[in-house]
Enzyme design. Structure first.
Site, mmCIF file in Angstrom:
data_model
loop_
_atom_site.group_PDB
_atom_site.id
_atom_site.type_symbol
_atom_site.label_atom_id
_atom_site.label_comp_id
_atom_site.label_asym_id
_atom_site.label_seq_id
_atom_site.Cartn_x
_atom_site.Cartn_y
_atom_site.Cartn_z
ATOM 1 N N ARG A 1 4.433 -4.325 17.486
ATOM 2 C CA ARG A 1 5.231 -4.162 16.279
ATOM 3 C C ARG A 1 5.639 -5.566 15.860
ATOM 4 O O ARG A 1 6.814 -5.881 15.806
ATOM 5 C CB ARG A 1 6.483 -3.353 16.670
ATOM 6 C CG ARG A 1 6.980 -2.414 15.632
ATOM 7 C CD ARG A 1 8.218 -1.705 16.146
ATOM 8 N NE ARG A 1 7.937 -0.476 16.867
ATOM 9 C CZ ARG A 1 7.609 0.672 16.294
ATOM 10 N NH1 ARG A 1 7.516 0.757 14.993
ATOM 11 N NH2 ARG A 1 7.371 1.727 17.027
ATOM 12 N N ARG B 1 -2.664 8.466 17.012
ATOM 13 C CA ARG B 1 -1.995 7.262 17.489
ATOM 14 C C ARG B 1 -1.576 7.397 18.944
ATOM 15 O O ARG B 1 -1.321 6.420 19.607
ATOM 16 C CB ARG B 1 -0.825 6.879 16.590
ATOM 17 C CG ARG B 1 0.392 7.718 16.744
ATOM 18 C CD ARG B 1 1.378 7.372 15.681
ATOM 19 N NE ARG B 1 2.422 6.505 16.141
ATOM 20 C CZ ARG B 1 3.206 5.816 15.324
ATOM 21 N NH1 ARG B 1 3.017 5.856 14.024
ATOM 22 N NH2 ARG B 1 4.183 5.096 15.791
ATOM 23 N N LYS C 1 7.319 -1.287 6.928
ATOM 24 C CA LYS C 1 7.350 -0.046 6.165
ATOM 25 C C LYS C 1 8.669 0.063 5.423
ATOM 26 O O LYS C 1 9.700 -0.378 5.920
ATOM 27 C CB LYS C 1 7.170 1.141 7.112
ATOM 28 C CG LYS C 1 8.202 1.205 8.209
ATOM 29 C CD LYS C 1 7.862 2.247 9.249
ATOM 30 C CE LYS C 1 8.882 2.208 10.381
ATOM 31 N NZ LYS C 1 8.462 2.863 11.591
ATOM 32 N N LYS D 1 2.355 4.407 1.490
ATOM 33 C CA LYS D 1 2.536 4.882 2.863
ATOM 34 C C LYS D 1 2.329 6.394 2.833
ATOM 35 O O LYS D 1 3.200 7.144 2.413
ATOM 36 C CB LYS D 1 3.924 4.538 3.394
ATOM 37 C CG LYS D 1 4.120 4.955 4.850
ATOM 38 C CD LYS D 1 5.501 4.580 5.339
ATOM 39 C CE LYS D 1 5.657 4.732 6.844
ATOM 40 N NZ LYS D 1 5.245 6.001 7.384
ATOM 41 N N GLU E 1 0.841 -1.204 0.000
ATOM 42 C CA GLU E 1 0.000 0.000 0.000
ATOM 43 C C GLU E 1 0.871 1.247 0.000
ATOM 44 O O GLU E 1 2.002 1.207 0.479
ATOM 45 C CB GLU E 1 -0.864 0.037 1.280
ATOM 46 C CG GLU E 1 -1.899 -1.058 1.339
ATOM 47 C CD GLU E 1 -2.594 -1.136 2.696
ATOM 48 O OE1 GLU E 1 -2.371 -0.252 3.543
ATOM 49 O OE2 GLU E 1 -3.340 -2.096 2.896
ATOM 50 N N GLU F 1 -5.054 6.798 7.677
ATOM 51 C CA GLU F 1 -4.053 7.852 7.689
ATOM 52 C C GLU F 1 -4.707 9.091 7.059
ATOM 53 O O GLU F 1 -5.236 9.028 5.944
ATOM 54 C CB GLU F 1 -2.820 7.417 6.881
ATOM 55 C CG GLU F 1 -1.665 8.379 6.921
ATOM 56 C CD GLU F 1 -0.736 8.204 8.140
ATOM 57 O OE1 GLU F 1 -1.022 7.383 9.035
ATOM 58 O OE2 GLU F 1 0.281 8.920 8.185
ATOM 59 N N ARG G 1 -1.884 9.173 11.807
ATOM 60 C CA ARG G 1 -2.713 7.997 12.059
ATOM 61 C C ARG G 1 -4.030 8.438 12.679
ATOM 62 O O ARG G 1 -4.041 9.207 13.633
ATOM 63 C CB ARG G 1 -1.966 7.079 13.023
ATOM 64 C CG ARG G 1 -2.599 5.723 13.251
ATOM 65 C CD ARG G 1 -2.064 4.764 12.244
ATOM 66 N NE ARG G 1 -2.508 3.401 12.462
ATOM 67 C CZ ARG G 1 -1.675 2.381 12.675
ATOM 68 N NH1 ARG G 1 -0.379 2.586 12.763
ATOM 69 N NH2 ARG G 1 -2.130 1.154 12.805
#
Ligand code: AMP
Length: 575
Positions: free
Chosen positions: A431, A284, A437, A264, A262, A314, A269
């Protein structure tokens, strides 16, 4: 429970740096805590009166505490400030004062955990005229009933600086130890089974964001209770985080093939909740930003189907004339803005890019495969470009195709791409590597400011030379260097000394000469030439030529670069 019992545990926690000892101390306290005191005790143990998802703060500055000590003792402000400079701890100052007073007064009433908790809640809820005096009154009321040790921790809690070294990991393990005594044996003999219990507590915490609620559920209903803790729509949940990769091949290695790639987007966020016809937005950091973005409420209300849901997205700013995406820095002011919002939203419009979904019409989607979640997003969102769309994506197992998608994304003004595992569940707060990313500039770290120095000469009114830290698994901040370059003197050129000074000044904990210690709240992105081993800093590493790249106001200090990442980068650079 008597507040004194809690304070004795604080004292013992402060007296040890050993994690296992800390866990045992907390577990012993939890075991003897009654159900009705559980949430308050667990919150106070973390030095707080609100769960992590709740953005309210006690919001009392050091100045007011000095005033409170001054009025309750008659000791001059000057003398209190001197003592404060010596110890760097207003809690200790209050403790000593109460010790001195103890000879004359007897403590008739013993403070309970509830008394302290309720008073602090009242304190934080005060608003409007006469607030300062009423706050003073509440602090004085506590101070006059407190024994010396209690005074120390009351003041530190009010200042939101408990300093007993209890991280989330320790609370989690203490809950396991207190409510699942059967794990005692497993810890050494059957690590895998032990991990099941730890993960159950961690998962419940990631969903509820409230160790008080987790402890209460574990006490009342054991593992079953933890399993049943579910998301409450309208209450923010921790977002899933991404790991870094160096190129698309490494990305495929982490998330498997085929993967979803996707854009970024370079925005912020946004967690979008809809519940009882109300739409709420969180960042976030779990800050509520609903009022700042009325147009998002409108887009979501019109173009997303469903009575209740939680979306992960986002929000990106774009140039109203050209329609081109703009970097986050240029729309970041919208997050802070409290007035003339309509005007600003015309100047700096935003588009919502939805990429995940946690809940829809009564059903949790955390355990569903990502591909299923994505299908649902596509079904319920009626896309309107420059308002709300589904994140642009492809599914591929081909390195070349992935690379050309990456180039396409960069050319559109995005930060890079995300690569996502199609079968993975949604793991709040972690994570885990279900998404990674890929960005062109790799060598920056997100670090939190923990100290600074007052400048000299014409810079005397500014903080300069900022000490920065990374974080470890137990949420302890470890210093890694000092940054003075990359910060500007003139407005309009980037992040300025003045801007940082204004942000940091209210967070000063103590001062010694020109050096100040600062509450770890403000995150900055730092570039560097090399990471070196160094005994100077508590992380064991130092940065060569560190330079400020960006102020990362949207970033939670708990989500900065970890010591593991630093170590990995250190070994990586040596080839
Ligand atoms: P970083 O902030 O560098 O850790 O990168 C992760 C962040 O990228 C997430 O927290 C999101 O705010 C943002 N992001 C932008 N586009 C996407 C996307 N398509 N999927 C997931 N996260 C995204």
């Amino acid at each position: 429970m008597k507040y004194k019992e809690l304070c004795e545990v604080y004292g013992a926690l402060e007296g040890t740096t050993k994690r296992l000892e800390k866990i045992e101390l907390i577990a012993a306290l939890l075991k003897k805590t009654k159900a009705e005191d559980m949430e308050k005790t667990v919150l106070l143990l973390q030095g707080s009166i609100y769960p992590a998802w709740d953005e309210r703060k006690i919001g009392v500055a050091s100045r007011l505490i000095i005033k409170a000590i001054n009025t309750s003792s008659g000791i001059s402000v000057k003398k209190i400030e001197e003592e404060w400079k010596k110890t760097g701890d207003l809690g200790k100052v209050a403790e000593n004062l109460v010790k001195r007073k103890k000879q004359v007064t007897l403590f008739e009433k013993k403070l309970t955990v509830s008394d302290v908790f309720n008073n602090l809640r009242k304190l934080s809820e005060l608003e409007g005229e006469g607030t300062v005096n009423r706050k003073l009154g509440l602090i004085n009321q506590l101070l006059t009933s407190a024994e010396p040790l209690e005074a120390r921790y009351i003041i530190r809690t009010v200042l939101e600086e408990l300093r007993v070294g209890v991280g989330d990991g320790s609370i989690r393990d203490a809950i396991v130890c207190a409510f699942f005594p059967e794990t005692k044996e497993m810890k050494d003999s059957d690590r895998e089974r032990y991990a099941l219990f730890v993960n159950a507590v961690q998962h419940a915490y990631d969903v509820a964001n409230d160790f008080g609620a987790v402890a209460r559920a574990a006490l009342a209903h054991g593992l079953n209770g933890l399993e049943k803790i579910s998301m409450a729509v309208g209450q923010p949940i921790k977002v899933m985080l991404a790991q870094k990769v160096r190129d698309v091949s490494e990305g495929f290695e982490r998330v498997g093939k085929p993967a979803q790639l996707e854009y970024k987007y370079d925005g912020f966020r946004t967690q979008i909740h809809k519940h009882n016809n109300r739409i709420t937005l969180f960042t976030r950091k779990l800050e509520n930003v609903t009022n700042q973005f009325p147009e998002i409420i409108d887009y979501v209300g019109k173009h997303v189907k469903g009575n209740s849901f939680i979306l992960d997205a986002e929000t990106v700013g774009f140039d109203p004339k050209t329609g081109k995406y703009m970097p986050f820095q240029s729309i970041s002011q919208r997050i802070r803005r409290k007035y003339s919002i309509g005007e600003l939203s015309k100047k700096l419009p935003v588009e919502v890019n939805v990429f995940d979904m946690l809940f829809h019409d009564g059903k949790s989607f955390l355990k569903e495969a990502f591909s299923e979640r994505r299908k649902l997003i596509e079904k319920i969102i009626d896309e309107k470009p420059r308002q709300i769309i589904v994140a642009r994506s492809i599914i591929t197992d081909d390195v070349q195709e992935a690379e050309s998608f990456y180039r396409e994304s960069l050319a559109k003004g995005n930060e890079g791409i995300m690569m996502k595992n199609l079968d993975a569940p949604y793991k709040p707060g972690s994570r885990v590597g279900f998404m990674v990313k890929l960005k062109p500039i790799m060598d920056t770290l997100d670090l939190v400011i923990v100290g600074a120095e007052w400048g000299e000469g014409k810079r005397a009114s500014w903080l300069t030379s900022f000490t920065v830290a990374c974080i470890n698994d137990d949420n302890e901040f470890l210093e890694i260097g000092k940054v003075g370059t990359g910060i500007k003197e003139l407005e309009g050129e980037g992040t300025t000394f003045m801007q940082l000074t204004e942000l940091l000044k209210p967070l000063i904990i103590s001062e010694k000469g020109r050096e100040v210690t600062i509450k770890p709240r403000i995150v900055i992105e730092i570039s560097y030439e090399e990471i070196q081993k160094s005994p100077t800093y508590s992380s064991g590493f130092a940065l060569r030529f560190p330079r400020l790249v960006n102020l990362r106001e949207e970033r939670n200090p708990r989500e900065i670069s970890t010591i593991d990442e630093v170590e990995e980068l250190y070994f990586g650079q040596r080839g």
